[in-house]
Write a protein that holds these residues in place. Structure first.
Motif, short mmCIF file in Angstrom:
data_model
loop_
_atom_site.label_atom_id
_atom_site.label_comp_id
_atom_site.label_asym_id
_atom_site.label_seq_id
_atom_site.Cartn_x
_atom_site.Cartn_y
_atom_site.Cartn_z
N GLY A 17 4.84 -35.92 14.92
CA GLY A 17 5.94 -36.86 15.16
C GLY A 17 6.48 -37.25 13.80
O GLY A 17 5.80 -37.98 13.06
N ARG A 87 4.03 -40.22 21.63
CA ARG A 87 5.16 -39.34 21.98
C ARG A 87 4.67 -37.88 22.08
O ARG A 87 5.02 -37.14 23.01
CB ARG A 87 6.28 -39.48 20.96
N LEU A 115 5.10 -44.34 28.75
CA LEU A 115 5.89 -43.38 27.99
C LEU A 115 7.02 -42.89 28.91
O LEU A 115 6.77 -42.59 30.08
CB LEU A 115 5.02 -42.19 27.57
N ILE A 123 11.62 -39.41 23.35
CA ILE A 123 10.59 -40.07 24.15
C ILE A 123 10.53 -41.54 23.73
O ILE A 123 10.52 -41.86 22.52
CB ILE A 123 9.23 -39.38 23.95
N VAL A 125 8.48 -45.15 23.94
CA VAL A 125 7.15 -45.71 24.19
C VAL A 125 7.23 -47.23 24.22
O VAL A 125 7.79 -47.84 23.30
CB VAL A 125 6.16 -45.28 23.08
N GLU A 270 11.55 -45.32 20.02
CA GLU A 270 12.09 -44.05 20.52
C GLU A 270 12.15 -43.04 19.39
O GLU A 270 12.56 -43.35 18.26
CB GLU A 270 13.50 -44.26 21.07
#
Ligand code: API
Length: 322
Positions: A17, A87, A115, A123, A125, A270
């Motif tokens: 990520g 994510r 999520l 994605i 969270v 995000e």
């Protein structure tokens, strides 16, 4: 959890990520139980696979929860929260067909987070409600303050302390590029006022909706991005009255969007999640061949001992490894 037989092969996926990189293991369809020492070995970027954190996917332990996921730093410590990891977790369970849901509820050591898989690989969270009471962080202080003064390395620094499920200390700096990350990061990570250690964020405010951030992570050192650190930085900036509710967070590995409406509200984060390659690693303890084969067949660690773990990467995408 089933005990992985020593010398067995473990399937994993390498993900990141924003450059905060992970080894992700499905412990639902394969046996998995690793010692702290083996986790450290696998996390080593020279003798193992290399990762900031190891993420382990397990069956749910609570009703109305889809999965449980455990998080281990590269130093082997198990922790409560990992924003970038959450994510990647969501991307992993869908890629592996462990679920086709777009809203996934997952239990961590901190609690349950939600999520949401959106369009374009983004994605979101729900990172939960931040905690500012010192005992809950934990942080040694006689009462809650927005800004604490801490003696470290012969100097006095100001920081905001809070928990996103994991402990954070956030310092304001003029420029992240010249911030004393290597000097103060480890000293504050291990400072006695953080009895469970802490992730240390160095926050530069560009304007009320844009910040830059570097994070020296507990148990991993400086990473290219820290999701829970980005959330902690926005909360710290808001508590000091310096930021609006929705903030673009620029980290060394890329950008996240973080939103926090204020005390008692959850922090929403995000961003993207990237899958780099899938592989297999043979766990320590396998019978080493007695006669010397070609060097590649019997790699030896620098100290002359047989390599503890050999990995055969089944497929590596074009993405370069950090
Ligand atoms: N080092 C952290 C865990 C990983 C957090 C980070 N990778 C994130 O994206 O939140 C800790 O010990 O609390």
């Amino acid at each position: 959890m089933n005990q992985a037989r020593r010398g067995s092969v473990l399937n994993f996926t390498k993900m990141h990520g924003l450059g905060n990189d992970f080894v992700v293991v499905d412990a639902i369809s394969q046996p998995f139980r690793l010692s702290t020492e083996t986790i450290r070995e696998l996390g080593n970027r020279n003798f193992g696979i290399g990762f900031d954190q190891l993420l382990v996917v397990e069956p749910p332990g609570l009703p109305d929860v889809d999965f449980r996921y455990r998080i281990f730093n590269s130093d082997g410590s198990e922790v409560e929260q990992c924003g970038n990891g959450a994510r990647c977790f969501a991307r992993f369970v869908r890629d592996q067909r462990l679920t086709n849901k777009k809203i996934i509820r997952v239990q961590t050591a901190k609690g349950v987070i939600e999520l949401r898989v959106g369009k374009g690989g983004l994605i979101t969270v729900d990172m939960g409600v931040p905690e500012m009471n010192p005992p809950a962080i934990p942080f040694a202080a006689d009462r809650r303050k927005e800004v604490y003064t801490v003696e470290v390395a012969g100097q006095t620094v100001e920081l905001t302390a809070l928990s996103m499920g994991n402990p954070h200390g956030v310092l304001l700096v003029d420029d992240v590029d010249t911030a004393p990350v290597t000097e103060l990061g480890p000293r504050l990570e291990n400072h006695p006022r953080f009895p469970a250690r802490a992730n240390i964020g160095f926050l530069q405010i560009l304007d009320r909706s844009h910040i830059r951030l570097r994070v020296f992570e507990r148990g991993a050192g400086e990473t290219l991005a820290c999701g829970s650190g980005a959330c902690a930085a926005v909360v710290a900036g808001r508590l000091r009255g310096l930021l609006d509710a929705r903030v673009d967070v620029e980290l060394r590995g890329g950008h996240l969007v973080v939103e926090w409406q204020g005390e008692g509200s959850p922090v929403m984060m995000e961003g993207t999640a990237t899958s780099v390659f899938e592989g297999q690693v043979r766990l320590a303890g396998e019978a080493q061949p007695r006669r010397r084969k070609s060097p590649g067949k019997n790699a030896r660690q620098g100290d002359g001992k047989p390599a503890q773990n050999r990995q055969q990467r089944s497929r590596q995408t074009a993405a370069s490894r950090r």
